[in-house]
Design an enzyme around this catalytic site. Structure first.
Site, PDB file in Angstrom:
ATOM      1  N   ASP A   1     -40.217  84.590   2.555  1.00  0.00           N
ATOM      2  CA  ASP A   1     -38.973  85.331   2.779  1.00  0.00           C
ATOM      3  C   ASP A   1     -39.225  86.845   2.780  1.00  0.00           C
ATOM      4  O   ASP A   1     -40.235  87.330   2.281  1.00  0.00           O
ATOM      5  CB  ASP A   1     -37.970  85.017   1.659  1.00  0.00           C
ATOM      6  CG  ASP A   1     -37.413  83.596   1.750  1.00  0.00           C
ATOM      7  OD1 ASP A   1     -37.923  82.795   2.551  1.00  0.00           O
ATOM      8  OD2 ASP A   1     -36.472  83.311   0.995  1.00  0.00           O
TER       9      ASP A   1
ATOM     10  N   HIS B   1     -42.940  85.110  -0.863  1.00  0.00           N
ATOM     11  CA  HIS B   1     -42.465  86.325  -0.176  1.00  0.00           C
ATOM     12  C   HIS B   1     -43.633  87.085   0.431  1.00  0.00           C
ATOM     13  O   HIS B   1     -44.589  87.409  -0.278  1.00  0.00           O
ATOM     14  CB  HIS B   1     -41.748  87.242  -1.169  1.00  0.00           C
ATOM     15  CG  HIS B   1     -40.518  86.626  -1.779  1.00  0.00           C
ATOM     16  ND1 HIS B   1     -40.580  85.735  -2.816  1.00  0.00           N
ATOM     17  CD2 HIS B   1     -39.201  86.754  -1.460  1.00  0.00           C
ATOM     18  CE1 HIS B   1     -39.346  85.342  -3.129  1.00  0.00           C
ATOM     19  NE2 HIS B   1     -38.493  85.950  -2.320  1.00  0.00           N
TER      20      HIS B   1
HETATM   21 ZN   LIG Z   1     -34.973  87.250   0.139  1.00  0.00          ZN
END
Ligand SMILES: [Zn+2]
Length: 251
Positions: A63, A214
């Site tokens: 993400d 991430h």
């Molecule tokens: Zn996020």
């Protein structure tokens, strides 16, 4: 436990105990709604895709990208391992780094929507929710020329209208069931360890693993996520027996 102790403490006064019980019920309802809004796996506010009953399958999701400081190195690591992953991109960064988005897609990975500016959608107006989600889809579709079919809410936070809007726009809302906690200042071994614990827990439950990692940071481009890239290298080596899939293999 806190509730039990609190009620026990005031048991000499029935009236007071009733008042406390009412208060505790209110706290419980509030807590349940917060859990439904924020818990990654809760289905209370509407159905979301987490993982099917396929314990040998793993979906690596990244993400908050694209992030030119890290994403190219992550793409190299994934290519070396011949692993396909899923990237939930922030629309604002897509507008700033369209070439990076094309590289992610050209490498065969799945690209999803992670809103335009990464707000807590659970607390936004319906209008803002629509703008955030539609804006990110438009940004990605302008660059890739193909429909976006998967959505992940920032922080996993949602309420029923968020999921309704996502479905109306033809997308599947995706949560997760394992995390690397890589937004904290932790090293690769710790990130990989957290993920592996989650994978083992999911396998015991007979489930595949939808792993949250991430390659970017929502506050701006250039976030330092090299530990996530190293953790990814460790994970694909240690989970060599697993089948790595995109979320599109699951629904
Ligand atoms: Zn996020």
């Amino acid at each position: 436990m806190i509730g039990v102790e609190a009620v026990g403490y005031v048991e000499t006064s029935a009236e007071l105990a009733a008042g406390v019980a009412t208060g505790l019920a209110a706290v419980a309802v509030g807590g349940t709604l917060t859990w439904a809004a924020l818990s990654a796996g809760s289905q209370m506010f509407g159905r979301t895709l987490v993982a099917p009953k396929r314990p040998d399958e793993i979906c690596l999701t990244y993400d908050d990208g694209p992030n030119p400081a890290v994403t190219p190195l992550l793409l190299e690591a994934l290519a070396r391992a011949e692993v396909r992953a899923t990237f939930f991109l922030i629309g604002g960064f897509v507008r700033q780094c369209p070439e990076m988005v094309r590289e992610i897609r050209a490498a065969g990975h799945l690209v999803g929507n992670h809103t335009m500016t990464h707000p807590w959608l659970a607390w936004q107006t319906e209008r803002r929710i629509r703008e955030e989600i539609a804006g990110a889809s438009a940004a990605i579709e302008d660059v890739l020329g193909e429909r976006v079919r998967y959505f992940r809410a920032p922080h996993g936070a949602r309420r029923p209208v968020v999921l309704r809007v996502v479905r109306e726009m033809g997308m599947v809302p995706v949560q997760w069931n394992a995390m690397g906690y890589d937004w904290r200042p932790v090293g690769a071994a710790e990130i990989a360890g957290s993920v592996e614990k989650g994978v083992a827990r999911n396998r015991r439950a007979g489930l595949g693993s939808n792993i949250l990692l991430h390659d970017g940071g929502h506050t701006g481009l250039g976030a330092a996520r090299m530990e996530t890239v190293r953790a990814t290298q460790m994970l694909v080596e240690r989970c060599a027996g697993a089948r790595f899939v995109g979320v599109d293999a699951w629904g």
